[in-house]
Scaffold this active site. Sequence first.
Site, mmCIF file in Angstrom:
data_model
loop_
_atom_site.group_PDB
_atom_site.id
_atom_site.type_symbol
_atom_site.label_atom_id
_atom_site.label_comp_id
_atom_site.label_asym_id
_atom_site.label_seq_id
_atom_site.Cartn_x
_atom_site.Cartn_y
_atom_site.Cartn_z
ATOM 1 C CE LYS A 30 44.838 43.751 30.123
ATOM 2 N NZ LYS A 30 44.694 42.339 30.568
ATOM 3 C CB SER A 107 45.719 42.715 34.187
ATOM 4 O OG SER A 107 45.578 41.918 33.012
ATOM 5 C CB SER A 131 43.533 39.368 33.126
ATOM 6 O OG SER A 131 44.648 39.165 33.959
#
Length: 385
Positions: A30, A107, A131
């Site tokens: 990420k 996310s 997330s």
Amino acid sequence: MGEFNAYIDKDTIRTPLGKGVLSGRTFSIKDVIAVEGVANGAGNPDWLRTARPALDDAPVVTALRRQGAELQGRTITDEMMYSLNGENYHYGTPQNPKAPDRIPGGSSSGSASAVAGGCVDFALGTDTGGSVRIPAAYCGLYGFRPTHGVLPIEGVIPLAKSFDTIGWMAEEPKLMKKIGEALLDDFHAGPGQRRVVIPEEPWELLDPELQSVYSPLLSTISSQAETVEQKTLTTGGLKAWAEIFRTMQAMEIWQEHGEWIQQENPGFGPDIAQRFSWAATLDQNRYSQLVNLREQIQNYLSSFLKNDTILVLPTTPGPAPIRNQSLEEMNDRRAKTMQLTSIAGLGGLPQLTVPVSGAKEAPAGISLIAGRFQDKHLLKWGDTF
């Protein structure tokens, strides 16, 4: 941007630093996790504009490379990690390869998209309010949030530090365990989970049409335990727990990023802007009171989970919502989902989400939560399905 619009940068490649349990495997991270010489954008152009290149790899990246894994690319994240949907106003929405008409979940949306689309073997994300767990469930993956604090968080852009964790996603349960071997210390924490508890409140949130899909899974899980029981988890309901989590998280987010927001006046998508605006209004003097409430919940959860019990619950109320729903519809789904994710979040507990097959509309997930430091025991349960 790469396949499935999963990547903010596909060209960040780092070769292995050694050989180990992950030799021959590839992974993505990420865009909030540090790689030497690269500036992270946290899903927002203004953050990227003010960011500096990292001086070192994050410790988790180094650990994976030492075990033989190769880093291949950085994935899109929801802006500032402050969403559970996966829709990025600036860079677009990563595709959900298992259900292209639906959101991937956030996310860590790009990480889930990359794995579900077969771009890499596994991916790292961060999990504060769900997330990793949510995009893993929405994209038909295994996903793991470890015990809070067991992995070093250095080199990771923070959201709410007392909740932030690094997690991972993969298609295979055996690979999930190997990642755990590479990253997690050996905890001396008992013989493993022999008791299963099915808490009532989370199952009341499940979409009614999925009840029949989950029933066989509950039977399979229950067959692995010595004792099984149903239990009312709370006295005031999960809404109260979710509100404690939501408010504490927002207070910490504003403490962390409020000064930068006021200085830079960054451009946010409508939903993210709304959350930051709300966070700015909260009375920080209430924080210590909320800390005390969280401590009570942690003590309560620890008292019955101990080192031999697993909670079984749906990861989310149902499959991923259709893309481009209204802000009101998404906020309603988010509120229900946070009732489920707040349990491990408030407790600082490890949680494993496992793909649920048989749901007609789209992938879904079932979750197992264990006591603190039961991470490796919990990962073994992925093989029982």
